[in-house]
Design a protein around this motif. Sequence first.
Motif, PDB file in Angstrom:
ATOM      1  N   UNK A  33       0.852  -1.193   0.000  1.00  0.00           N
ATOM      2  CA  UNK A  33       0.000   0.000   0.000  1.00  0.00           C
ATOM      3  C   UNK A  33       0.887   1.243   0.000  1.00  0.00           C
ATOM      4  N   UNK A  34       0.890   1.980  -1.119  1.00  0.00           N
ATOM      5  CA  UNK A  34       1.583   3.257  -1.175  1.00  0.00           C
ATOM      6  C   UNK A  34       3.090   3.125  -1.273  1.00  0.00           C
ATOM      7  N   UNK A  35       3.710   4.163  -1.815  1.00  0.00           N
ATOM      8  CA  UNK A  35       5.160   4.161  -1.893  1.00  0.00           C
ATOM      9  C   UNK A  35       5.648   4.829  -3.161  1.00  0.00           C
ATOM     10  N   UNK A  36       6.950   4.754  -3.366  1.00  0.00           N
ATOM     11  CA  UNK A  36       7.561   5.365  -4.550  1.00  0.00           C
ATOM     12  C   UNK A  36       8.752   4.532  -4.981  1.00  0.00           C
ATOM     13  N   UNK A  37       8.996   4.531  -6.274  1.00  0.00           N
ATOM     14  CA  UNK A  37      10.142   3.848  -6.868  1.00  0.00           C
ATOM     15  C   UNK A  37      10.918   4.886  -7.666  1.00  0.00           C
ATOM     16  N   UNK A  38      12.237   4.937  -7.450  1.00  0.00           N
ATOM     17  CA  UNK A  38      13.082   5.896  -8.162  1.00  0.00           C
ATOM     18  C   UNK A  38      14.066   5.124  -9.039  1.00  0.00           C
ATOM     19  N   UNK A  39      14.105   5.521 -10.304  1.00  0.00           N
ATOM     20  CA  UNK A  39      14.975   4.861 -11.280  1.00  0.00           C
ATOM     21  C   UNK A  39      15.912   5.909 -11.868  1.00  0.00           C
ATOM     22  N   UNK A  40      17.200   5.588 -11.868  1.00  0.00           N
ATOM     23  CA  UNK A  40      18.200   6.480 -12.457  1.00  0.00           C
ATOM     24  C   UNK A  40      19.017   5.689 -13.475  1.00  0.00           C
ATOM     25  N   UNK A  41      19.217   6.271 -14.656  1.00  0.00           N
ATOM     26  CA  UNK A  41      20.054   5.621 -15.646  1.00  0.00           C
ATOM     27  C   UNK A  41      19.368   5.505 -16.991  1.00  0.00           C
ATOM     28  N   UNK A  42      20.165   5.312 -18.030  1.00  0.00           N
ATOM     29  CA  UNK A  42      19.634   5.172 -19.382  1.00  0.00           C
ATOM     30  C   UNK A  42      18.976   3.817 -19.556  1.00  0.00           C
ATOM     31  N   UNK A  43      18.216   3.666 -20.648  1.00  0.00           N
ATOM     32  CA  UNK A  43      17.559   2.390 -20.909  1.00  0.00           C
ATOM     33  C   UNK A  43      18.589   1.279 -21.089  1.00  0.00           C
ATOM     34  N   UNK A  44      19.698   1.601 -21.750  1.00  0.00           N
ATOM     35  CA  UNK A  44      20.741   0.589 -21.931  1.00  0.00           C
ATOM     36  C   UNK A  44      21.317   0.158 -20.581  1.00  0.00           C
ATOM     37  N   UNK A  45      21.556   1.119 -19.696  1.00  0.00           N
ATOM     38  CA  UNK A  45      22.099   0.799 -18.371  1.00  0.00           C
ATOM     39  C   UNK A  45      21.120  -0.052 -17.576  1.00  0.00           C
ATOM     40  N   UNK A  46      19.844   0.271 -17.636  1.00  0.00           N
ATOM     41  CA  UNK A  46      18.839  -0.499 -16.897  1.00  0.00           C
ATOM     42  C   UNK A  46      18.715  -1.916 -17.438  1.00  0.00           C
ATOM     43  N   UNK A  47      18.780  -2.054 -18.777  1.00  0.00           N
ATOM     44  CA  UNK A  47      18.724  -3.398 -19.367  1.00  0.00           C
ATOM     45  C   UNK A  47      19.915  -4.236 -18.923  1.00  0.00           C
ATOM     46  N   UNK A  48      21.093  -3.641 -18.891  1.00  0.00           N
ATOM     47  CA  UNK A  48      22.287  -4.378 -18.458  1.00  0.00           C
ATOM     48  C   UNK A  48      22.146  -4.826 -17.007  1.00  0.00           C
ATOM     49  N   UNK A  49      21.640  -3.952 -16.153  1.00  0.00           N
ATOM     50  CA  UNK A  49      21.480  -4.301 -14.745  1.00  0.00           C
ATOM     51  C   UNK A  49      20.425  -5.385 -14.559  1.00  0.00           C
ATOM     52  N   UNK A  50      19.355  -5.324 -15.341  1.00  0.00           N
ATOM     53  CA  UNK A  50      18.313  -6.345 -15.234  1.00  0.00           C
ATOM     54  C   UNK A  50      18.860  -7.703 -15.655  1.00  0.00           C
ATOM     55  N   UNK A  51      19.649  -7.728 -16.748  1.00  0.00           N
ATOM     56  CA  UNK A  51      20.251  -8.999 -17.170  1.00  0.00           C
ATOM     57  C   UNK A  51      21.192  -9.531 -16.088  1.00  0.00           C
ATOM     58  N   UNK A  52      21.961  -8.643 -15.457  1.00  0.00           N
ATOM     59  CA  UNK A  52      22.881  -9.064 -14.408  1.00  0.00           C
ATOM     60  C   UNK A  52      22.117  -9.627 -13.216  1.00  0.00           C
ATOM     61  N   UNK A  53      21.017  -8.985 -12.860  1.00  0.00           N
ATOM     62  CA  UNK A  53      20.222  -9.460 -11.720  1.00  0.00           C
ATOM     63  C   UNK A  53      19.619 -10.830 -12.014  1.00  0.00           C
ATOM     64  N   UNK A  54      19.058 -10.982 -13.216  1.00  0.00           N
ATOM     65  CA  UNK A  54      18.434 -12.263 -13.546  1.00  0.00           C
ATOM     66  C   UNK A  54      19.462 -13.378 -13.629  1.00  0.00           C
ATOM     67  N   UNK A  55      20.656 -13.047 -14.112  1.00  0.00           N
ATOM     68  CA  UNK A  55      21.699 -14.067 -14.190  1.00  0.00           C
ATOM     69  C   UNK A  55      22.135 -14.509 -12.806  1.00  0.00           C
ATOM     70  N   UNK A  56      22.211 -13.567 -11.863  1.00  0.00           N
ATOM     71  CA  UNK A  56      22.653 -13.891 -10.502  1.00  0.00           C
ATOM     72  C   UNK A  56      21.556 -14.545  -9.683  1.00  0.00           C
ATOM     73  N   UNK A  57      20.296 -14.275 -10.044  1.00  0.00           N
ATOM     74  CA  UNK A  57      19.172 -14.787  -9.251  1.00  0.00           C
ATOM     75  C   UNK A  57      18.092 -15.300 -10.187  1.00  0.00           C
ATOM     76  N   UNK A  58      18.264 -16.470 -10.760  1.00  0.00           N
ATOM     77  CA  UNK A  58      17.274 -17.012 -11.699  1.00  0.00           C
ATOM     78  C   UNK A  58      15.945 -17.250 -11.012  1.00  0.00           C
ATOM     79  N   UNK A  59      14.872 -17.169 -11.803  1.00  0.00           N
ATOM     80  CA  UNK A  59      13.528 -17.343 -11.265  1.00  0.00           C
ATOM     81  C   UNK A  59      13.347 -18.767 -10.736  1.00  0.00           C
TER      82      UNK A  59
END
Length: 793
Positions: free
Chosen positions: A123-149
């Motif tokens: 209930x309620x809150x805020x999310x802050x995102x900093x960085x270009x789309x390329x940077x965010x895609x790279x970080x998402x790939x890194x996260x998924x690689x380190x922590x598979x579903x």
Amino acid sequence: MRPSADQSPVPFRSRFASGAIRRVALLLAPGRSRRIMVAAGAGVLAVAAAALVSGPIVRSAAESRAQAMGLRIAIRDAGLAWGGVHLGGVTLSSPDAPSVTAELVRVDVSFGLTFSPRRVRVHGGSVRVRGSTEQLEDELHAYRAAHPRRAGDGDASAARVVPVSIDGVDVTWDGGGRTNGHAWGIRYERTDGGAEHAGADLARIAMGALEVEVEKASASMERDAGERKITAIGATRVSAVLTAGDESAPEPVAPGAPPKNPAPKTTDSEQHGARWLALRGELGRAAASVAKSLRPGTALGLPDVRFELRQGTQALNVGPAKAVLERTADAVKAQVISGAGEGAPPIRFDVAVPLAEGPVDIELAGGPVSLSALGVQEHDMGLEAVNRAEVEVSGRARLTAEGTSVHLSGGARLSDLSLFEPRLSKEVVRGLHLGASGDADVALDGSSLRFSEVEARLGNVKVVASGSLSRSEGHARGKLHLDIPLAACTDMLASVPEGLAPLVSGLEMTGTFVFAGDVSFDTRRPRDTRVAADAANGCKITRVPEVLSPDRFTRPWTRTVLDASGLPTTIESGPGTRDWVPFTEISPYVATAVVVCEDANFFTHSGFNQKSIQDSIRDDLAAGRFVRGGSTVTMQLAKNLYLKREKTLSRKLQEALLTMLLEQTLTKEHILELYLNVIEFAPGLYGIGPAADHYFHSTPRALSLGQALYLISLLPNPKVHHFKADGSLTDRWAEYLRHLMDIAHKIRRIDDHELAVGLAEDIHRGVAAAPGESAAGNDDDLGSFERGDPDGP
């Protein structure tokens, strides 16, 4: 003991502690009353103990769970709740995705009997995102690689899915520079069956010159073999605004930071090519992302899409339109339909991006439909009466797989268009009928252009063009062929829309006109530029409104000019006025100076000097900019007699018609007399009489060859004179006048004796010519302006 039906159950850990204490109490208490008292005390102690230990226990459990998911969590307060736990003031981040942080107001987790999560509510809150789309895609790939579903984490094919609901969350994105976004009131729900629903009250995103706003957005998703697939989307309104010519702001540099190494310089062609290559890459990535999110055969639609193009203070609106996004087996297709509902075919815009390597196909077709039906608003980009203007289009474009070139084909037609564009005319242009069709191949880095049989129409007049252009290493070469097929002059005049040539609206013409022209050039060899034109102008003016009749210039008239300070003022001109000088009272050297300096073929052309136009095109191409015009004396006279000082297409068109009028009505001597009496020789100084007196304390009849050449040489820039402080000519201008004398002699406008006298002349400001230097001393030679080579230099 078991609680009665009216007792409120306590959380699992409280029940466990309370039961243990009660069992200890039964062993120690001898009697029933004492057992009741001990049980009551034990209950109080159990509740107190649960309250003391629940916060640290919940935090510890949450931190362990977050760590297993690769997250960092900070919790302001935590505790037990009915059937679960609550967390308040939760901050989430990940070392694998440091660009994203979340602050949640409250998180409620309920558990089943086995203490496994049964439901999660945020209930309620805020999310802050900093960085270009390329940077965010790279970080998402890194996260998924380190922590598979893992099984159960939202996969509908797993044995169990934990329902999740989120509401009242805002998201901000700072992509650096002018790329940013904000979404308010985000909501999300995942059911125990794995279905997902997401939405937002309002979302805005800006990417450079493009801004998009979505109201009441929603999306439904399902899992398919572990992949999220979108099944439906919705929005009450989608608005996109594109600001033309708006470049991205430079990347800011922190104070005290070392300067970055400058990027290697690139040419305009390389920059344009890089932009288009990047666009092709973006289209491919967008298509791949859509294909991943949609099952083949799925189509998603939005009923209200609006688009606005802004340029300076002007805007052009389109919409509401219907947009459809479709995934096929081998491509992603987008379609926008606008102008539906009038009974006429709407305008349809289609884009097909292949999922494999291949070209991007674009099609624009439909109409005729009114501009107002397309969503164009009154006064958009200067457009008027948009409910009457209609557009019809049928065109295709194919962008190559490499994104380096595009092939264009098709045509478009605009009818009954009304437009106010100051560069076109100072009045509203009404009844404009335009059409164009043809084929072209364009290299998107600007290195080449080829087009054939491109046809443009203005009313009943047709222009057909073919040509090519290539550029490399800062040089260009090209060819152009232009045809205006045989046309009746009455049709040409009737094709001019109302407001484009208001001054000449009463003219009537007969005859025919035809034109063919060729231009070829290579900037490496500018003097080899070739311009050839073959025009057969048989147009004759048969009716002239009284306000345009050149007869009125045979008597005094008033006109508005600029004074020495640049302000408008009214002066009187014409025969019999104070400063007017008849042609017979002007030195023939002045006519010679006009031929040498201004219009070499004045006495032979019919108002338009084809050779001068060709030379100006050649010189402009050689310089890469406009450095020379092709105006004749008659064209300059038409501007001075009839037109205002405004740079519009309307003025050029009217200038051409008025030039024809003067040439067909007046003699060359009368044209030259008018010209020399109305032209500006210095700021606020008009006419050959005042000019001769101002510069040389002389009369026009007594001007020498050198003085006449000096006065006429001022006309391109009458604001600048060329005398030293002592009144003598500057060395540069004295040399220039000697050069002009040589030209006059070469074309036989002066003889050997006149050349010798002119070269020996000492020209001083405020000093009249000596009797032997001026033409006034030789009355027999006053008509010599007509001698010599009629074709000029």
